[in-house]
Structures are given as C-alpha cells and as structure tokens.
Enzyme design. Structure first.
Site, mmCIF file in Angstrom:
data_model
loop_
_atom_site.group_PDB
_atom_site.id
_atom_site.type_symbol
_atom_site.label_atom_id
_atom_site.label_comp_id
_atom_site.label_asym_id
_atom_site.label_seq_id
_atom_site.Cartn_x
_atom_site.Cartn_y
_atom_site.Cartn_z
ATOM 1 N N HIS A 1 0.811 -1.218 0.000
ATOM 2 C CA HIS A 1 0.000 0.000 0.000
ATOM 3 C C HIS A 1 0.847 1.273 0.000
ATOM 4 C CE1 HIS A 1 -3.377 -2.441 -0.152
ATOM 5 N NE2 HIS A 1 -4.243 -1.535 0.257
ATOM 6 N N ASP B 1 -5.883 4.861 9.902
ATOM 7 C CA ASP B 1 -7.297 5.008 9.522
ATOM 8 C C ASP B 1 -7.820 3.776 8.794
ATOM 9 O OD1 ASP B 1 -7.084 7.528 10.490
ATOM 10 O OD2 ASP B 1 -7.074 8.536 8.542
ATOM 11 N N GLU C 1 -9.281 14.133 14.662
ATOM 12 C CA GLU C 1 -8.813 14.325 13.279
ATOM 13 C C GLU C 1 -9.607 15.484 12.687
ATOM 14 O OE1 GLU C 1 -8.289 11.304 10.401
ATOM 15 O OE2 GLU C 1 -7.094 9.988 11.697
HETATM 16 P P1 FAD Z 1 4.246 -1.885 1.952
HETATM 17 O O1 FAD Z 1 3.784 -0.865 1.004
HETATM 18 O O2 FAD Z 1 4.143 -3.297 1.523
HETATM 19 O O3 FAD Z 1 5.741 -1.572 2.433
HETATM 20 C C1 FAD Z 1 6.110 -0.282 2.839
HETATM 21 C C2 FAD Z 1 7.602 -0.242 3.198
HETATM 22 O O4 FAD Z 1 7.825 -1.023 4.354
HETATM 23 C C3 FAD Z 1 8.492 -0.838 2.104
HETATM 24 O O5 FAD Z 1 9.713 -0.172 2.076
HETATM 25 C C4 FAD Z 1 8.687 -2.265 2.577
HETATM 26 O O6 FAD Z 1 9.887 -2.813 2.080
HETATM 27 C C5 FAD Z 1 8.723 -2.082 4.071
HETATM 28 N N1 FAD Z 1 8.223 -3.253 4.783
HETATM 29 C C6 FAD Z 1 7.063 -3.901 4.590
HETATM 30 N N2 FAD Z 1 6.963 -4.915 5.455
HETATM 31 C C7 FAD Z 1 8.065 -4.891 6.214
HETATM 32 C C8 FAD Z 1 8.553 -5.689 7.281
HETATM 33 N N3 FAD Z 1 7.873 -6.723 7.744
HETATM 34 N N4 FAD Z 1 9.737 -5.358 7.828
HETATM 35 C C9 FAD Z 1 10.470 -4.306 7.376
HETATM 36 N N5 FAD Z 1 10.069 -3.545 6.362
HETATM 37 C C10 FAD Z 1 8.874 -3.828 5.790
HETATM 38 N N6 FAD Z 1 -0.519 5.336 7.157
HETATM 39 C C11 FAD Z 1 -0.713 5.843 8.380
HETATM 40 O O7 FAD Z 1 0.227 6.003 9.152
HETATM 41 N N7 FAD Z 1 -1.966 6.204 8.800
HETATM 42 C C12 FAD Z 1 -3.074 5.996 8.037
HETATM 43 O O8 FAD Z 1 -4.170 6.311 8.446
HETATM 44 C C13 FAD Z 1 -2.900 5.426 6.753
HETATM 45 N N8 FAD Z 1 -3.954 5.184 5.957
HETATM 46 C C14 FAD Z 1 -3.765 4.609 4.747
HETATM 47 C C15 FAD Z 1 -4.879 4.320 3.962
HETATM 48 C C16 FAD Z 1 -4.727 3.734 2.725
HETATM 49 C C17 FAD Z 1 -5.934 3.438 1.887
HETATM 50 C C18 FAD Z 1 -3.422 3.469 2.243
HETATM 51 C C19 FAD Z 1 -3.222 2.886 0.882
HETATM 52 C C20 FAD Z 1 -2.298 3.752 3.002
HETATM 53 C C21 FAD Z 1 -2.465 4.326 4.270
HETATM 54 N N9 FAD Z 1 -1.378 4.608 5.095
HETATM 55 C C22 FAD Z 1 -1.585 5.130 6.336
HETATM 56 C C23 FAD Z 1 0.004 4.423 4.632
HETATM 57 C C24 FAD Z 1 0.562 3.083 5.064
HETATM 58 O O9 FAD Z 1 0.826 3.061 6.447
HETATM 59 C C25 FAD Z 1 1.903 2.834 4.373
HETATM 60 O O10 FAD Z 1 1.731 2.891 2.996
HETATM 61 C C26 FAD Z 1 2.438 1.476 4.757
HETATM 62 O O11 FAD Z 1 3.731 1.334 4.261
HETATM 63 C C27 FAD Z 1 1.563 0.458 4.121
HETATM 64 O O12 FAD Z 1 1.741 -0.781 4.680
HETATM 65 P P2 FAD Z 1 1.982 -2.002 3.724
HETATM 66 O O13 FAD Z 1 1.878 -3.150 4.627
HETATM 67 O O14 FAD Z 1 1.098 -2.021 2.552
HETATM 68 O O15 FAD Z 1 3.489 -1.697 3.335
#
Ligand code: FAD
Length: 519
Positions: free
Chosen positions: A98, A161, A277
C-alpha cells in the site's frame, strides 16, 4: 550447525548450477527453491503484481523472484543468500503493497518477500492476556490483529485510519491516526521485535536488548532489517464509539480547537476525546466523497450556505469510546467538551457505531469504490507534517491558493504532540512540539488528472520550500541523496551508521531509493 550446513549447501549447489551453464537469475531462483520451506515463484504475473502498489505510479519490473515465506528462517535464508552471493541482488519485504511510489518493490534486480502472504507455517496473532500484549507476524494485517485481540476484550491503542495494512509496513513508517495525539504513533506502542538484518541474522530487539536495532527499525523505512515478529501493547477494548463531526468556516478557530483538544492528552479518558482528526473541504463534491458518507443525504451540507472563509470549510472529527454500561455519562462528557469549542452552531453531526465498525470505516469506503472500479487507479498522494507555527501560512498558500476548488480526494488535517514520538526512532518529524499531518489523498481517473495532481504536489512542495515552512514528508519519497540527507537532518549520521552496521551490503528495501537513489 543447521545454518552452516545451509550456507555450505547453497554455495555447493550454486557452483554446480553455474557450471552447468545456467544464467545468474536462473541460478538464484534454483537456490531459493532448494533452500526454503515456503514458496518461490518466477511466474510473470506474480512478478508484475509484486512491482505494483496502491499508488500505481511506477512499476520498475526488475524483480526476478517472489518468495512467500513459511517462517522467519525462510526470510533469513533469502537475505543471507543475497548477503553472500557473488553478484548483487536486492531483497524487499512487501507487506500489503500500500505504498505510493514503489517503496516495497526492489526497483532493481532482486527478490520480493511477500510478508503479507505468509505461507502455511505462519501463525496468527498470539494474545498474552495477562501481560496485555500480542505477538504478531510482521506481515499480519492490522484488521486481523484487531479481531484476534477483541476475542480477549483487548485491542491495540494506536491505529491507522485503514486496517488492511501490514504491521511491518506501518511500523517501518510510523502508523498514525486520530489516537496519535494521546498514545503516540504505532511505533511508540511496540515492546519487542524479531528482525532479520541485512546480514541474514535473526535478532530479537527491544528497549533493553539490541536497542540500536530496535530504535532504528521503528520508522526505519525497511532499511535495517525485516520485521518478522512484533510485540504490541494492548488495552481493554471499548464496545462502542460516539463519532462526531462539526464544521468551521474560520481556519484559526478550527486550529485553536484542534490544538486545545490534543493538549488534553494524558488527562483521564472522561476529560478528553479518544480520537481527534479533521479534514478540509474545498469543493462541495467532497461532501459526497468516500470519507464523507457520514453526512446525511437527506440533510445535504451546502458550503455556500455556511459563509466559508475563502470558499474553504474545515471539519473537525472526534470520537469518544464507551461501554454500554456508561452510555449516559458519555453524553455528559461529550457535552462538556463540545461546550469549549467554537464550531458553527448548526453543524454538529453525531453517529454511534460499534468499535470495530469505526476502526474499519475506510474499508467500507474501499468496497464501495471497488464496486465502481474507482479503487485500483493511480493515487498521487502527498503526506506532510507541517509545524504548528506555520500552519496558517500553509492554509493561505495551499488550501486557499494552490488547490483551486477541485481536490480529487479527501484532505486530512490534524495535529499531534511531538513528545509522544520517541526521538530515538528513525521517524522524522518537524522541530516543534505540535505539528499537523496534512494528507492529500487523491485519485486520478485519467492521465490528464494524474499529470495535474502530480504537478500540484510539486507546486505544494515548492511553496513549502520557498516559504521555508519546515515541512517533513510522512511516507517520504525522494530521488536524490541530498534530499534524503535534508529529510533526516540531524538523524542522518545515525541513520547512515546503522545502515552500515545492519545492512552493510545495502541489500534491503531498495525501493525506498535512499542508498540507491539513482534507480
Ligand atoms: P508496503 O507498502 O508493503 O511496504 C512499505 C515499506 O515497508 C516498504 O519499504 C517495505 O519494504 C517495508 N516493509 C514492509 N513490510 C516490512 C517488514 N515486515 N519489515 C520491514 N520492512 C517492511 N498510514 C498511516 O500512518 N496512517 C493511516 O491512516 C494510513 N492510511 C492509509 C490508507 C490507505 C488506503 C493506504 C493505501 C495507506 C495508508 N497509510 C496510512 C500508509 C501506510 O501506512 C503505508 O503505505 C504502509 O507502508 C503500508 O503498509 P503495507 O503493509 O502495505 O506496506
């Protein structure tokens, strides 16, 4: 002994394969196949999917294999193979993909570890009821953490969120929402981690044990290791939530009230809200937007009727958690707090929902958007932390200036307290006690809009730079080393030193483009 045997076997096998005339890529995937309990795939569709994220803005497509690990040892085997391999290849953990700008991709020849699709060996959350914490796999989604802990009447305190994000993904950034003012970001609510470092070692770390690694990994953008287990603090979970929105036409008043509400952090729960918020409304379309279904369709809000300041309205969003047993006292507590605020009198909207429904609110919106084909589209999002002292300049220059009257998505705005962020973590915030998150969460349905919004993001960053507003990007994205050094500021030296210590070959999370900014 097992590890030594695995390494020796790996090298023997790799020599045999190379000598049989296979390419380096083939050799690598063969090795991964042989050594792992989980699955390895080189299927084109899976490689492509691993390079695509929520942002849909970039896809470099250099991934040569996707691994679905069955254990932390699998993760360690892949990283160790990369660390020892004669030819460079990168390893990126992918949580739920994400990110916006390819951060979970390798962006260069490498392997993506699908932490969010853990194989058969991966266990669900383990709740320690008496100790009030939960142990979770790094790729676990927060929605599953919530459901598992609620079975014990417990829940984490700090959220995002949206709950379809992985624990490792949000802990690599910060993890923020309306509870942050009171409990700090998610990275302030972790007791312990298991981490596979860039050398392929599995280390347990906490405040007292391998503390350098612990603090570096939290908010560390995946640079120092892959989180395979996190121990997260819990508290008793409420049953229901009163959810209130109120409108403001004056920005200063809106900020004054938000800042007052977050100054109540640390007070007994009865004297503060649980979540604070807000969002900015620059076009009436937003009232019907995905986060605004809250307003009753039979009672539409007309910006024009509210005498908006410069055509812009601001909406405060607060909640109060409660148990069925104290529903009466909750009303009194809410009234006492609302009395101290200065919103437009007729503009208070209240609803009451189960706790899970409140926390999982964005997923409902996701389902609606998916059904209309509006979810899997490009998202040129921009998230900024703006220091309190310059938020009015930001309002004038951006909300009432650069944006115009079409935003293509919600704009969130809420303040938080720096003292709830551990300064030893890698996360970067502005140099002021109170700062605001301003999140431009936009969708681009066609190429023209995408170009327009991308340009607008550039304009906003340019305005902040020229006006010396001192913003920091949250979920940062930069393309040059200098920009990263500026972003980290005082923290850069330590960040760099920890990189050399824990990932000396610079194998991990290359999609962030910090130590491989040229890719
Ligand atoms: P990914 O996109 O898969 O990874 C993000 C980064 O973390 C990459 O660099 C990856 O290599 C690294 N990573 C992933 N897993 C691990 C692991 N296990 N160990 C070490 N590194 C790792 N963020 C907020 O803080 N608050 C919010 O309210 C919020 N709302 C969101 C709503 C939506 C609809 C979306 C799309 C995103 C939102 N986000 C929010 C952002 C979100 O927290 C970040 O995009 C986060 O990185 C997404 O998590 P993911 O698991 O999809 O990570």
């Amino acid at each position: 002994i097992k590890n030594v045997v695995t390494i020796l076997l790996t090298f023997t096998i790799c020599r045999i394969i190379v000598s049989e005339g296979l390419t380096v890529d083939q050799t690598l995937t063969e090795i991964l196949h042989i050594g792992l309990e989980g699955e390895v795939s080189t299927e084109a569709a899976k490689l492509e999917a691993a390079s695509l994220d929520f942002g849909r803005l970039s896809s470099k497509g250099e991934t040569i294999a996707v691994v679905r690990p069955a254990s932390a040892n699998d993760v360690a085997r892949v990283v160790k193979a990369a660390y020892k391999w004669q030819q460079y290849f990168a390893v990126s953990a992918r949580g739920h993909g994400h990110s916006i700008n390819g951060q979970a991709d390798t962006r260069m020849k490498g392997v993506v570890i699908e932490m969010g699709k853990g194989g058969v060996g991966i266990k669900g959350p383990l709740v320690w009821e008496k100790e009030m914490y939960v142990d979770v796999w790094g790729g676990e989604l927060w929605i599953h953490v919530l459901k598992a802990t609620l079975e014990y009447g417990l829940a984490p305190m700090s959220w995002t969120d949206y709950l379809y994000l992985s624990v490792g993904g949000t802990l690599s950034n910060g993890g923020i929402s309306g509870q942050t003012f009171n409990h700090g970001p998610q990275i302030s609510n972790v007791f312990e981690l298991d981490v596979v470092t860039g050398k392929g070692e599995v280390l347990t770390c906490s405040e007292d044990r391998n503390s350098d690694l612990f603090h570096s990994v939290l908010g560390g953008l995946g640079q120092f290791g892959i989180i395979t287990r996190a121990r997260i603090a819990l508290q008793p979970a409420p049953q229901r939530v009163r959810w209130i929105r109120a409108l403001y036409s004056n920005f200063s008043t809106f900020c004054k009230d938000q800042e007052f509400l977050i100054s109540l952090h640390g007070k007994p729960a009865s004297q503060r809200f649980d979540y604070v918020e807000g969002f900015v409304i620059v076009d009436e379309g937003l009232i019907n937007n995905w986060r605004s279904s809250f307003f009753s369709p039979s009672n539409p809000v007309k910006i024009s009727s509210l005498n908006a300041d410069g055509g812009v309205l601001y909406c405060l969003e607060v909640t109060k958690n409660y148990h069925q047993g104290n529903a009466d006292s909750v009303d009194e507590e809410i009234q006492a707090l609302l009395k101290k605020l200065d919103f437009i009198d007729t503009s208070v909207f209240t609803t009451d929902v189960p706790y899970v429904d409140f926390l999982d609110r964005v997923h409902k919106a996701e389902l609606k958007l998916r059904s209309k084909g509006l979810w899997d589209v490009p998202h040129p999002w921009l998230n900024l932390f703006v220091p309190k002292s310059r938020i009015e300049d930001f309002d004038k220059g951006v909300f009432k200036g650069i944006l115009g009257n079409k935003t293509s998505g919600p704009i969130l705005i809420y303040p938080m307290n720096k003292n709830k962020w551990d300064h030893r973590s890698s996360a970067v915030t502005p140099d002021e006690e109170v700062f605001y998150l301003v999140a431009f969460l936009r969708s681009a349905l066609d190429a023209e809009t995408l170009e327009h919004l991308t340009n607008q993001n550039r304009q906003i960053l340019g305005f902040c730079h020229d006006s010396k507003i001192g913003v920091k990007q949250y979920l940062p994205h930069y393309t040059t080393m200098q920009e990263w050094m500026d972003h980290f500021g005082d923290k850069w030296t330590q960040f760099n030193a920890m990189k050399m210590q824990f990932d000396p070959q610079r194998i991990l999370a290359t999609g962030q483009r910090i130590f491989h900014f040229e890719v």
